[in-house]
Design an enzyme around this catalytic site. Sequence first.
Site, PDB file in Angstrom:
ATOM      1  N   GLU A  80      -4.626   2.278  -4.090  1.00  0.00           N
ATOM      2  CA  GLU A  80      -3.289   2.460  -4.146  1.00  0.00           C
ATOM      3  C   GLU A  80      -2.773   1.153  -3.705  1.00  0.00           C
ATOM      4  O   GLU A  80      -1.301   1.089  -3.288  1.00  0.00           O
ATOM      5  CB  GLU A  80      -2.756   3.665  -3.038  1.00  0.00           C
ATOM      6  CG  GLU A  80      -3.231   3.531  -1.858  1.00  0.00           C
ATOM      7  CD  GLU A  80      -4.605   3.795  -1.419  1.00  0.00           C
ATOM      8  OE1 GLU A  80      -5.404   3.896  -2.200  1.00  0.00           O
ATOM      9  OE2 GLU A  80      -4.781   4.262  -0.069  1.00  0.00           O
ATOM     10  N   ASP A 102      -2.436   9.765  -9.916  1.00  0.00           N
ATOM     11  CA  ASP A 102      -2.480   8.734 -10.797  1.00  0.00           C
ATOM     12  C   ASP A 102      -1.064   8.652 -11.461  1.00  0.00           C
ATOM     13  O   ASP A 102      -0.411   7.312 -11.644  1.00  0.00           O
ATOM     14  CB  ASP A 102      -3.335   9.017 -11.852  1.00  0.00           C
ATOM     15  CG  ASP A 102      -4.504   9.162 -11.540  1.00  0.00           C
ATOM     16  OD1 ASP A 102      -5.311   9.835 -12.324  1.00  0.00           O
ATOM     17  OD2 ASP A 102      -4.920   8.621 -10.467  1.00  0.00           O
ATOM     18  N   ASN A 123      -2.388  13.075  -3.238  1.00  0.00           N
ATOM     19  CA  ASN A 123      -3.629  13.506  -3.651  1.00  0.00           C
ATOM     20  C   ASN A 123      -3.960  15.155  -3.362  1.00  0.00           C
ATOM     21  O   ASN A 123      -4.249  16.018  -4.305  1.00  0.00           O
ATOM     22  CB  ASN A 123      -4.856  12.599  -3.683  1.00  0.00           C
ATOM     23  CG  ASN A 123      -4.564  11.436  -4.689  1.00  0.00           C
ATOM     24  OD1 ASN A 123      -4.183  11.500  -5.689  1.00  0.00           O
ATOM     25  ND2 ASN A 123      -5.404  10.466  -4.117  1.00  0.00           N
ATOM     26  N   ASP A 157       0.870  -1.255   0.029  1.00  0.00           N
ATOM     27  CA  ASP A 157      -0.015  -0.125  -0.064  1.00  0.00           C
ATOM     28  C   ASP A 157       0.816   1.283  -0.023  1.00  0.00           C
ATOM     29  O   ASP A 157       1.776   1.345   0.642  1.00  0.00           O
ATOM     30  CB  ASP A 157      -0.834  -0.088   1.165  1.00  0.00           C
ATOM     31  CG  ASP A 157      -1.847   0.967   1.118  1.00  0.00           C
ATOM     32  OD1 ASP A 157      -1.516   2.319   1.766  1.00  0.00           O
ATOM     33  OD2 ASP A 157      -3.156   0.973   0.745  1.00  0.00           O
TER      34      ASP A 157
END
Length: 950
Positions: free
Chosen positions: A867, A841, A832, A824
């Site tokens: 993620e 992204d 973000n 992760d």
Amino acid sequence: MFFSASLTNAATPLADYFTDTWSTQDGLPHNSINAIAQTSDGYLWFATWEGVARYNGREFRFYERSTRTGIIDSGTRALVSDNSNGLWVAGARGGITYRGKNGWQPQLDAKSMVNYLIHDRDGNLWVAVEGLGVFFRPNPDSLNHQNDEVWVLKNISAYRLLEDSQGRIWAATAKGLFHLNGENSKEDILGQHGLPSLQVNSLLEMPDKQLIIATNKGAYILSKENIKPLHDEIAKEAITTLMLDSSGSLWLGTINKGVMRLTNGIIETLDTQQGLPNNRILSMLQDLEGSIWIGTNGGLMRLRNAPFTTFTKDRGLVGNYVRSVMDIDQDSVLVGSSEGLSVIKDNKAQNALADTNSSLSVLSFGKRKGGGAWVGTYLHGLMYWQNRVLTPYLDQQDGLPNNEIRAVLEDSQNNLWIGTTNGLVKKAPDGEMRTYSSEQGLPDNYIMALAEDERGQIWVGTGLGVTVLSEDKVSRVPIHSQEGAGYAFGFWVEPGYVWITTDRGLIRYRQQDGQLSLVGRSTGLPIDKLFQVVYDGKDGLWLTSNRGIWRISYKAAHSIANGQQQNIAFEHFAESDGMASAQANGGSNPAAVATPDGRLWFATAKGVSTVNSQDVSKKSTLQLPIVIESLSVDGRPLPFNKQAELPANTNRIIFNYAGLGYVMSSRIEYRTRLVGFEKDWALRGKSTVAEYTNLAPGHYQFLVSARYPYSDWNTAEQVFDFEVLPHFWQRLGVQILFVLLVLALFAGAMYWRLHRLKQSEIRLKAIIDKQTHALRQKSEDFQRQANEDDLTGLPNRRAFDRLLSARFAQVKQDNTQLMLVIMDIDHFKKINDNYSHLAGDKVIQSLAKTLLRLEGTNVHVARWGGEEFTLVIEGLDENAALTYCEALRKSIEITTYKDIAPGLVMTISMGGAFAHQAEHYQDLLKLADQALYRAKDRGRNRIELWHDDV
């Protein structure tokens, strides 16, 4: 004088054998068992006056007078098996027949009743005949074969024949012992050694080459030098038959005293008082599993080593109704019954009191630091036992709520806890007494169980629940949340856990968080009410109940309590396993105990039952013989000859089979496989029937395998090949001819249209090519979308699930290493929020490119979602896999991502688990996911491997 056999294994005491008996009421054709034999396929055979009975562990099959078998009279005297799975059968009217691989083969009759016969190493047949003597028939293949019948003894009753290891033929007769192929074959050997003429009934060669001779006046040992009595105690007994068992003990059947067993000079007896059907012994045999079969004039008895042995009044206990049992030292257990106290030491039970006239009803025991034991009684309050004396200590007059004491505990602080049916009393070392009842917070005043955990807390089991006392603080344990449990019959404490036996099953209490978990009906146990739980020190939890003893796996019980397993496997023990009564007692403590020597002791309604837990845990190494007993096709019996052709209209095929094990016949488990129809084995449980319907034409092979519970399956050597023939229209040649005819008809019709279609063909071909291209493109797009992540190009979760399932199954089969890693991106939401979702992204795409470079034969990557990513790493052990993942983590940590955003840093957290830690690939995902959460909890930017001890 006595004979001493050398033991190869410890001899089981006669009192410890479990006995079964059969008579005509149980399926035998007659109660006189003249002979017993076991053929190498595993069948047991019994000779009676009403024919031969074959036994498969469940039922008898009879073979009587018939032209097919060659048995000319049902009266059978002799059964002799050979190493080729053959059986010689002989008896009344001189009938002799042989049952071999080619079926029954009748032989020429003798002139009178045949008592015994042997087939010697040269192929000669020797026959002992009633009243006439002994003759032999030379091997018909011998070069010296001249006569069909040569009499070597005449006008004498011969009872037994023996070929010893030196090739000598011996005959036991009414007038002594004869060496038939020696120089003086007409002289009695006993007379040559100065003995009077004796009737010799049986012969046995010992491992040391000495010959044991059974006569109507004792038994003798014949060696090269002399002959001497076997044992002084049997000098005048009429011995009918002899047998040497696998432990080296010598068994002697008598004419009217039952069975005697000689072990290291000590004689034990077994007669009608111990359950023998009749004291006249006709035959004996030890079977392939070690059980002893005894044929009498009144039926059949078997002695077998059952898992349990039981001490009752017949074996020295004061009383049969036992409520409590407790170890008092390394070698002894104390037994409390409704009639008093007993002690069991060195496999012998006796009154525990010097005053043997004293009698009282005992309910409970407790360890006493001052020596001996605390004894709770039904009417006389609390007493203590020491040096075979029982001394009163406390009763109702001294302040107890009443005199019925069902639990006693002396704790680590020397406080004495006394559980009565009207409250709990605590007596401190200074003598101060305090009473706890429902008014002080107990759920009920009826106290049944007491225990102290490693924290010094006192656990109290009552009829309405469980209470924990800690520094006089009363706390209830809500066991009613577990399917309404109320009665708490017993406790077992281990570090971190307390196990509670209740009226709804076995409950586990976890100390760290107070979590309760149930192992009961909902998890596969077939019973609710459990009295006691005992741990055997290996992997067995033994549970007592009114319906016998149940054994479950300690590890599996924890797995169920942890939610990692759905169902519990169990083994059930009852009367057929050696318990005198399957009703184990509860309601007072301790009603079961484990002793340091690995034995477990259980209080029951008929004595104390004990079992060696280590012996039960061992797998049986015996490969169970198995036979296909019958085969029927559409309701008609079919001769079983290993292969057959079945007609085209066959609808139903039924196989009947049997595992030829006799120790626990009712527990034998079966599996079958019909090769050509089934890819895998079909588990049949205890069913001995396999049925197949509407099989397609083709070749099939039927396999059947058997085992005792928890043992290995046998090698499935029983094979039956058969072919179901096709109907006329199903035959390949007919189908080919039909196809050719149809093709010819269509060829004519199509030919005249060919020209008209040529022009249309070009146009249609172009349309089809265009449409095919479009469909192929769409199909490829759909396939890619279904299995590929749009953002990263990595396999998506659906594709990864298929891959993990396949690889997991393969490594389980190959017993190789596989590690699953779930990773992760740390603090992805901050990326973000701080740099935009577009940057997020690109971070995911950057990590995907890094992982894609790892992809290979032994490494598989995928995007798990969001993620999260997954890695499957094969072929590396724990250290190598951990090193591999740590290198990956560091590589990602030190990589610069300034092309995505200035100052952007990415780290990952990883959780890993290995395939050998899980039973299913979905369980493996859960374990890796748990490890990932552990990595996050411990600071992120790290890898954690799943361990069940964390």
